[in-house]
Design an enzyme around this catalytic site. Structure first.
Site, mmCIF file in Angstrom:
data_model
loop_
_atom_site.group_PDB
_atom_site.id
_atom_site.type_symbol
_atom_site.label_atom_id
_atom_site.label_comp_id
_atom_site.label_asym_id
_atom_site.label_seq_id
_atom_site.Cartn_x
_atom_site.Cartn_y
_atom_site.Cartn_z
ATOM 1 N N TYR A 69 0.831 -1.218 0.000
ATOM 2 C CA TYR A 69 0.000 0.000 0.000
ATOM 3 C C TYR A 69 0.859 1.260 0.000
ATOM 4 C CZ TYR A 69 -4.278 -2.642 0.142
ATOM 5 O OH TYR A 69 -5.304 -3.484 -0.213
ATOM 6 N N ARG A 72 1.846 1.744 -3.498
ATOM 7 C CA ARG A 72 0.721 2.284 -4.284
ATOM 8 C C ARG A 72 0.499 3.752 -3.956
ATOM 9 N NH1 ARG A 72 -4.152 -1.761 -3.559
ATOM 10 N NH2 ARG A 72 -5.204 -0.246 -4.887
ATOM 11 N N ASN A 104 -12.252 3.386 -6.592
ATOM 12 C CA ASN A 104 -10.822 3.663 -6.496
ATOM 13 C C ASN A 104 -10.447 4.198 -5.132
ATOM 14 O OD1 ASN A 104 -10.882 2.872 -9.132
ATOM 15 N ND2 ASN A 104 -10.761 4.942 -9.980
ATOM 16 N N VAL A 105 -9.227 3.873 -4.747
ATOM 17 C CA VAL A 105 -8.748 4.301 -3.425
ATOM 18 C C VAL A 105 -7.764 5.465 -3.564
ATOM 19 C CG1 VAL A 105 -9.153 2.035 -2.381
ATOM 20 C CG2 VAL A 105 -6.930 2.494 -3.460
ATOM 21 N N HIS A 121 -14.690 1.772 -1.654
ATOM 22 C CA HIS A 121 -13.658 0.827 -1.192
ATOM 23 C C HIS A 121 -12.575 1.510 -0.384
ATOM 24 C CE1 HIS A 121 -14.948 -1.924 -4.776
ATOM 25 N NE2 HIS A 121 -15.757 -2.028 -3.745
ATOM 26 N N CYS A 157 0.056 2.546 16.463
ATOM 27 C CA CYS A 157 -0.861 3.644 16.810
ATOM 28 C C CYS A 157 -0.314 4.424 18.015
ATOM 29 C CB CYS A 157 -2.232 3.053 17.153
ATOM 30 S SG CYS A 157 -3.401 4.270 17.811
ATOM 31 N N SER A 199 -14.146 -3.388 -14.676
ATOM 32 C CA SER A 199 -14.445 -4.701 -15.263
ATOM 33 C C SER A 199 -15.772 -5.226 -14.723
ATOM 34 C CB SER A 199 -13.316 -5.679 -14.931
ATOM 35 O OG SER A 199 -13.129 -5.732 -13.515
ATOM 36 N N ASN A 223 -15.249 1.913 -21.859
ATOM 37 C CA ASN A 223 -14.199 0.939 -21.569
ATOM 38 C C ASN A 223 -13.562 0.538 -22.899
ATOM 39 O OD1 ASN A 223 -12.701 -1.420 -20.775
ATOM 40 N ND2 ASN A 223 -14.059 -1.614 -18.994
HETATM 41 C C1 BV8 Z 1 -18.388 -7.715 0.611
HETATM 42 C C2 BV8 Z 1 -9.847 -1.839 -2.163
HETATM 43 C C3 BV8 Z 1 -19.758 -8.721 2.158
HETATM 44 C C4 BV8 Z 1 -8.592 -2.577 -1.850
HETATM 45 C C5 BV8 Z 1 -11.205 -3.379 -3.481
HETATM 46 C C6 BV8 Z 1 -21.710 -10.694 -4.361
HETATM 47 C C7 BV8 Z 1 -22.179 -9.775 -3.428
HETATM 48 C C8 BV8 Z 1 -21.352 -9.309 -2.424
HETATM 49 C C9 BV8 Z 1 -20.022 -9.740 -2.344
HETATM 50 C C10 BV8 Z 1 -19.554 -10.646 -3.266
HETATM 51 C C11 BV8 Z 1 -20.391 -11.124 -4.270
HETATM 52 N N1 BV8 Z 1 -19.674 -11.985 -5.009
HETATM 53 C C12 BV8 Z 1 -18.422 -12.059 -4.522
HETATM 54 C C13 BV8 Z 1 -18.306 -11.269 -3.450
HETATM 55 C C14 BV8 Z 1 -17.107 -11.102 -2.643
HETATM 56 C C15 BV8 Z 1 -16.186 -9.984 -3.129
HETATM 57 C C16 BV8 Z 1 -16.086 -9.927 -4.624
HETATM 58 O O1 BV8 Z 1 -16.736 -9.115 -5.263
HETATM 59 N N2 BV8 Z 1 -15.249 -10.775 -5.200
HETATM 60 C C17 BV8 Z 1 -15.096 -10.760 -6.642
HETATM 61 C C18 BV8 Z 1 -13.640 -10.624 -7.025
HETATM 62 C C19 BV8 Z 1 -15.705 -12.025 -7.180
HETATM 63 N N3 BV8 Z 1 -16.656 -8.706 -2.626
HETATM 64 C C20 BV8 Z 1 -16.240 -8.302 -1.403
HETATM 65 O O2 BV8 Z 1 -15.544 -8.969 -0.676
HETATM 66 C C21 BV8 Z 1 -16.740 -6.935 -0.946
HETATM 67 N N4 BV8 Z 1 -17.254 -7.074 0.390
HETATM 68 O O3 BV8 Z 1 -19.079 -8.136 -0.259
HETATM 69 O O4 BV8 Z 1 -18.648 -7.889 1.920
HETATM 70 C C22 BV8 Z 1 -19.907 -8.809 3.591
HETATM 71 C C23 BV8 Z 1 -21.170 -8.733 4.079
HETATM 72 C C24 BV8 Z 1 -21.330 -8.812 5.422
HETATM 73 C C25 BV8 Z 1 -20.222 -8.971 6.253
HETATM 74 C C26 BV8 Z 1 -18.944 -9.030 5.739
HETATM 75 C C27 BV8 Z 1 -18.785 -8.961 4.391
HETATM 76 C C28 BV8 Z 1 -15.592 -5.944 -0.837
HETATM 77 C C29 BV8 Z 1 -14.979 -5.708 -2.174
HETATM 78 C C30 BV8 Z 1 -13.954 -4.573 -2.071
HETATM 79 C C31 BV8 Z 1 -12.572 -5.101 -2.367
HETATM 80 N N5 BV8 Z 1 -11.616 -3.976 -2.394
HETATM 81 N N6 BV8 Z 1 -10.381 -2.328 -3.438
HETATM 82 C C32 BV8 Z 1 -7.475 -2.176 -2.762
HETATM 83 O O5 BV8 Z 1 -7.644 -1.341 -3.674
HETATM 84 O O6 BV8 Z 1 -6.354 -2.709 -2.525
HETATM 85 S S1 BV8 Z 1 -11.788 -3.923 -4.948
HETATM 86 C C33 BV8 Z 1 -10.763 -3.496 -6.241
HETATM 87 O O7 BV8 Z 1 -11.483 -3.958 -7.381
HETATM 88 C C34 BV8 Z 1 -10.509 -2.019 -6.481
HETATM 89 O O8 BV8 Z 1 -11.248 -1.174 -5.658
HETATM 90 C C35 BV8 Z 1 -11.003 -1.861 -7.927
HETATM 91 O O9 BV8 Z 1 -11.411 -0.577 -8.207
HETATM 92 C C36 BV8 Z 1 -12.137 -2.812 -7.889
HETATM 93 C C37 BV8 Z 1 -12.830 -3.175 -9.146
HETATM 94 O O10 BV8 Z 1 -11.856 -3.464 -10.089
HETATM 95 P P1 BV8 Z 1 -11.822 -2.477 -11.349
HETATM 96 O O11 BV8 Z 1 -11.794 -1.075 -10.865
HETATM 97 O O12 BV8 Z 1 -12.936 -2.848 -12.247
HETATM 98 O O13 BV8 Z 1 -10.412 -2.774 -11.945
HETATM 99 P P2 BV8 Z 1 -10.039 -3.899 -13.000
HETATM 100 O O14 BV8 Z 1 -8.562 -3.918 -13.091
HETATM 101 O O15 BV8 Z 1 -10.793 -5.154 -12.700
HETATM 102 O O16 BV8 Z 1 -10.653 -3.353 -14.364
HETATM 103 C C38 BV8 Z 1 -10.154 -2.145 -14.919
HETATM 104 C C39 BV8 Z 1 -11.025 -1.873 -16.113
HETATM 105 O O17 BV8 Z 1 -10.608 -0.648 -16.689
HETATM 106 C C40 BV8 Z 1 -10.918 -2.934 -17.202
HETATM 107 O O18 BV8 Z 1 -12.214 -3.303 -17.641
HETATM 108 C C41 BV8 Z 1 -10.166 -2.214 -18.323
HETATM 109 O O19 BV8 Z 1 -10.584 -2.644 -19.602
HETATM 110 C C42 BV8 Z 1 -10.562 -0.794 -18.083
HETATM 111 N N7 BV8 Z 1 -9.635 0.206 -18.580
HETATM 112 C C43 BV8 Z 1 -8.288 0.117 -18.732
HETATM 113 N N8 BV8 Z 1 -7.805 1.288 -19.209
HETATM 114 C C44 BV8 Z 1 -8.873 2.124 -19.351
HETATM 115 C C45 BV8 Z 1 -10.030 1.442 -18.945
HETATM 116 N N9 BV8 Z 1 -11.258 1.992 -18.973
HETATM 117 C C46 BV8 Z 1 -11.346 3.269 -19.421
HETATM 118 N N10 BV8 Z 1 -10.274 3.988 -19.823
HETATM 119 C C47 BV8 Z 1 -9.037 3.452 -19.805
HETATM 120 N N11 BV8 Z 1 -7.974 4.193 -20.205
#
Ligand code: BV8
Length: 256
Positions: A69, A72, A104-105, A121, A157, A199, A223
């Site tokens: 982090y 980053r 985004n963070v 997030h 802390c 995505s 996208n």
């Molecule tokens: C939770 C912070 C529940 C950390 C991040 C259904 C419902 C609820 C939960 C789930 C569910 N199914 C699965 C889950 C669990 C999980 C999840 O979603 N897993 C996935 C992977 C299957 N979700 C969770 O755990 C969430 N919590 O549900 O809690 C709960 C309930 C009760 C009690 C306890 C718990 C929490 C999710 C948060 C995770 N943290 N970030 C960090 O940053 O280190 S997520 C992380 O992914 C980032 O924040 C990021 O922003 C986010 C999404 O990714 P994208 O932004 O889309 O990035 P990616 O690289 O994938 O894609 C980039 C895109 O940009 C591409 O499409 C590309 O083509 C495009 N691109 C590239 N260049 C450009 C462009 N577009 C435009 N212009 C360009 N130039």
């Protein structure tokens, strides 16, 4: 798929009173900030972001996760907002009610002039003590920059001696209630909903587009690559956010 800007979209935007923009890491890509699922670069090439962004990873190896982090934070600090961030900030001045929701963070939306950004997030700039929740103000210079390594012990802390953790929402952690409620409320009431640079695979954030579709909003994806929601949105514009969004703002309202 379209690169052209449909006149219907521009007309809907001009007459909309409520517009939502929902962004992912792709909106920061043109600022040189790696997207979340890009292969990690340099020092982090052998690590999977999905593995590092979890409470278990921090419990198992706090210095590795804190070092990631800090790296980053250093990358974001050196980055500048790009034309997409600026176009979004301009759009907010052109519509009566505008809501910006981000996964985004980084702080690039704020540094481009956006206000009241809903960070679903968390934020790199907001570490806190996992013992007493006291916010911890990071030094201006990210520690990794100094150490040059991949591991940095997380701070202690000053209030309770607990371990300071990154101010982000990890996989398996709940989203911040205020931001999530405000985001779902805005998505359910808007007339135009943009989904930019994501995505759409992380939930529940990715479900916001479905909320807007259910509310019969005009939904617009920007996208350069295909995603699972290509067929679900009203318009899927294939292109980079930094190129497409300024064009939309200029064609909808003229000026910059
Ligand atoms: C939770 C912070 C529940 C950390 C991040 C259904 C419902 C609820 C939960 C789930 C569910 N199914 C699965 C889950 C669990 C999980 C999840 O979603 N897993 C996935 C992977 C299957 N979700 C969770 O755990 C969430 N919590 O549900 O809690 C709960 C309930 C009760 C009690 C306890 C718990 C929490 C999710 C948060 C995770 N943290 N970030 C960090 O940053 O280190 S997520 C992380 O992914 C980032 O924040 C990021 O922003 C986010 C999404 O990714 P994208 O932004 O889309 O990035 P990616 O690289 O994938 O894609 C980039 C895109 O940009 C591409 O499409 C590309 O083509 C495009 N691109 C590239 N260049 C450009 C462009 N577009 C435009 N212009 C360009 N130039």
């Amino acid at each position: 798929m379209s690169r052209l800007l449909p006149e219907e979209l521009l007309a809907a935007l001009r007459r909309a009173s409520r517009v939502v923009v929902f962004t992912g890491s792709g909106v920061s890509a043109e600022s040189g900030v790696p997207t979340f699922r890009d292969a990690q670069t340099g020092l982090w090439a052998n690590f999977d972001a999905m593995e590092l962004a979890t409470p278990d990873a921090f419990r198992r190896d706090p210095a590795l996760v804190w070092g990631w982090y800090e790296w980053r934070r250093a990358v974001v600090q050196k980055a500048e907002p790009n034309a997409a961030h600026r176009a979004i900030a301009t759009m907010a001045t052109r519509v009566p009610t505008f809501t910006l929701i981000t996964q985004n963070v980084d702080d690039l939306h704020e540094r481009a002039g956006s206000r009241d950004v809903l960070h679903l997030h968390g934020q790199l700039a907001r570490p806190y003590c996992q013992g007493c929740n006291q916010p911890w103000t990071p030094p201006a210079q990210p520690s990794l920059e100094a150490s040059g390594g991949t591991r940095v012990d997380p701070p202690v802390c000053p209030e309770c001696g607990g371990r300071v953790r990154p101010g982000v929402v990890w996989f398996g952690e709940s989203l911040p209630e205020h931001e999530w409620l405000a985001a779902t409320e805005a998505a359910s009431r808007c007339e135009v909903f943009f989904c930019v640079g994501t995505s759409s695979v992380v939930f529940p954030a990715a479900s916001l587009t479905s909320v807007a579709i259910a509310a019969e909003a005009v939904t617009v994806q920007v996208n350069p690559n295909p995603t699972d929601i290509d067929g679900a949105v009203t318009w899927s514009i294939r292109g980079a956010a930094g190129e497409v969004l300024p064009r939309i703002v200029a064609k909808a309202w003229g000026g910059d």
